[in-house]
Design a protein around this motif. Structure first.
Motif, short mmCIF file in Angstrom:
data_model
loop_
_atom_site.label_atom_id
_atom_site.label_comp_id
_atom_site.label_asym_id
_atom_site.label_seq_id
_atom_site.Cartn_x
_atom_site.Cartn_y
_atom_site.Cartn_z
N ASP A 38 61.50 25.92 40.82
CA ASP A 38 61.72 26.95 41.94
C ASP A 38 62.65 26.16 42.93
N GLN A 44 55.96 24.00 44.52
CA GLN A 44 56.68 23.22 43.39
C GLN A 44 57.07 21.77 44.25
N GLU A 76 62.50 26.80 32.65
CA GLU A 76 61.11 26.01 32.75
C GLU A 76 60.59 25.77 31.21
N ASN A 96 52.39 29.93 33.37
CA ASN A 96 52.70 30.92 32.39
C ASN A 96 53.97 30.42 31.36
N ASN A 97 54.59 29.35 31.82
CA ASN A 97 55.60 28.88 30.98
C ASN A 97 54.91 27.63 30.01
N ARG A 153 50.07 36.16 42.19
CA ARG A 153 51.53 36.71 41.96
C ARG A 153 51.63 38.09 42.41
N ARG A 174 60.97 42.46 35.45
CA ARG A 174 61.15 41.08 34.81
C ARG A 174 59.80 40.30 34.69
N PRO A 176 58.09 36.71 32.94
CA PRO A 176 58.37 35.47 32.01
C PRO A 176 58.03 35.77 30.38
N TRP A 197 63.20 32.43 33.89
CA TRP A 197 62.95 32.32 35.50
C TRP A 197 64.34 32.10 36.18
N ASP A 213 57.28 39.75 39.52
CA ASP A 213 56.15 39.23 40.28
C ASP A 213 55.86 37.86 40.51
N ASN A 214 55.59 37.22 41.56
CA ASN A 214 55.49 35.92 41.67
C ASN A 214 54.87 35.92 43.07
N THR A 218 56.52 31.57 46.61
CA THR A 218 57.87 31.56 45.68
C THR A 218 58.88 32.72 45.95
N GLU A 241 50.71 25.95 38.95
CA GLU A 241 51.99 25.11 38.83
C GLU A 241 51.59 23.73 38.11
C1 MLT Z 1 58.13 32.44 36.23
O1 MLT Z 1 57.85 33.41 36.65
O2 MLT Z 1 58.76 32.38 35.34
C2 MLT Z 1 57.55 31.39 36.90
O3 MLT Z 1 56.30 31.53 37.73
C3 MLT Z 1 58.21 31.06 38.25
C4 MLT Z 1 58.00 29.72 39.06
O4 MLT Z 1 57.94 28.65 38.36
O5 MLT Z 1 57.76 29.64 40.04
#
Ligand code: MLT
Length: 338
Positions: A38, A44, A76, A96-97, A153, A174, A176, A197, A213-214, A218, A241
């Motif tokens: 971010d 983060q 990420e 999620n990543n 999110r 969009r 992830p 991201w 969504d976030n 963020t 995170e």
């Molecule tokens: C994403 O949407 O890929 C992540 O949540 C973004 C983030 O790291 O804040």
């Protein structure tokens, strides 16, 4: 004269030893590279700053951590690979990543599993979290040593207010590259667009996608208000995170330095929870002032919840480790088992 020359020898030997001790300490001193997905100002960033501060304190200034913000060191998901092979020291990224590399972590990204910051803390800092740390080490070669808590999110888009799943039908969202999230949007009736991201702001700006969504913090840090107008207060995914360290880098450190790294991770985690408590509602108010229009999902989110839990949970029970694992997570949150 004889005495003086002996004294000189002793003196130069001690000097040599002292210099080599200093040189060897300096040789071990390290500025760790930390990839951050971010922009500055988000959770983060806060986690990373606190980690650096405490790491310096605990190592007497020997080690520090330099943050590379805004995906400068890669997407990420790429940073997980880089840390696994030891070409990157640390990364802070959304949970999620991490899931694609360590499927059991999906327990934290099942829609509507985490219903509050307290739930997030219980899961990450209790036995469930310990198990996930072990699994991630085994599956992905990286060690989770801290957690940032970023809040739910929320969905943003540039087209129109969204309060029901049916409102999504003409919105390109969009997500992830995360199967659980892709399937959640499928359950709500649309094919979301998986995208890294690091490419998301530009895609929103150029109209390649209409929404994403976030968490509020963020959205604010990334200046999404410049390219998004409508917000829906979804609560399907509480964003966590992790701060990960390359296991090979971690194993290269002395026992004292490993302890300092772990303590710095813990201190940064505690700081992150407080940052969220202090900031989230202020930031939400600021986004409204900047012109974002915020709506709650219709009917207390019932339709969203029913569709997502009935269609997504059964599909992922096995990948997160089976029904017993799922029930263990539910039990630790004081909820009914399935
Ligand atoms: C994403 O949407 O890929 C992540 O949540 C973004 C983030 O790291 O804040």
């Amino acid at each position: 004269m004889k005495f003086t020359s002996k004294a000189t020898k002793v003196l130069s030997l001690s000097l040599c030893l002292a210099v080599s001790a200093v040189v060897s300490t300096m040789a071990q001193a390290k500025t760790f590279k930390v990839a951050v997905g971010d922009a500055a100002g988000g959770t983060q960033h806060e986690l990373g700053k606190k980690f650096n501060e405490v790491l310096m304190e605990k190592t007497g200034g020997k080690h520090d951590a330099k943050l590379f913000m805004n995906g400068q060191l890669g997407s990420e998901q790429d940073t997980v690979n880089d840390a696994a092979i030891g070409t990157l020291d640390f990364s802070i990224l959304a949970i999620n990543n991490v899931t694609p590399f360590s499927p059991s972590v999906g327990a934290l990204t099942l829609p509507y599993m985490i219903q509050s910051l307290d739930d997030a803390i219980t899961l990450t800092q209790g036995p469930v979290g310990e198990q996930l740390v072990e699994n991630t080490l085994r599956d992905a070669g990286v060690r989770i040593i801290g957690w940032a808590y970023s809040g739910f999110r929320v969905l943003t888009n540039s087209k129109h207010p969204v309060t029901t799943p049916a409102d999504l039908k003409d919105v390109v969202v969009r997500v992830p590259k995360n199967e659980i999230m892709i399937d959640t949007y499928k359950a709500w009736g649309i094919n979301a667009t998986p995208m890294a991201w690091s490419e998301t702001f530009t895609a929103l700006q150029q109209g390649v996608v209409d929404g994403q969504d976030n968490p509020y913090i963020t959205v604010y840090a990334m200046k999404f208000d410049e390219v998004q107008k409508y917000v829906t207060n979804l609560r399907y995914l509480f964003s966590i995170e992790p701060l990960i360290v390359s296991e090979s880098v971690f194993q290269d450190q002395s026992a004292e330095d490993q302890a300092a790294i772990l303590e710095a991770g813990k201190a940064a985690t505690a700081h992150s929870a407080q940052f969220l408590r202090d900031q989230e509602s202020k930031i939400k108010a600021e986004l409204t002032e900047k012109g974002m229009v915020i709506a709650d999902p219709a009917d207390n989110e019932k339709e969203w919840i029913d569709l997502a839990t009935s269609k997504v949970w059964p599909k992922y029970v096995d990948s997160i480790g089976g029904k017993d694992v799922l029930n263990n997570v539910l039990k630790s949150l004081g909820r009914d088992e399935i």
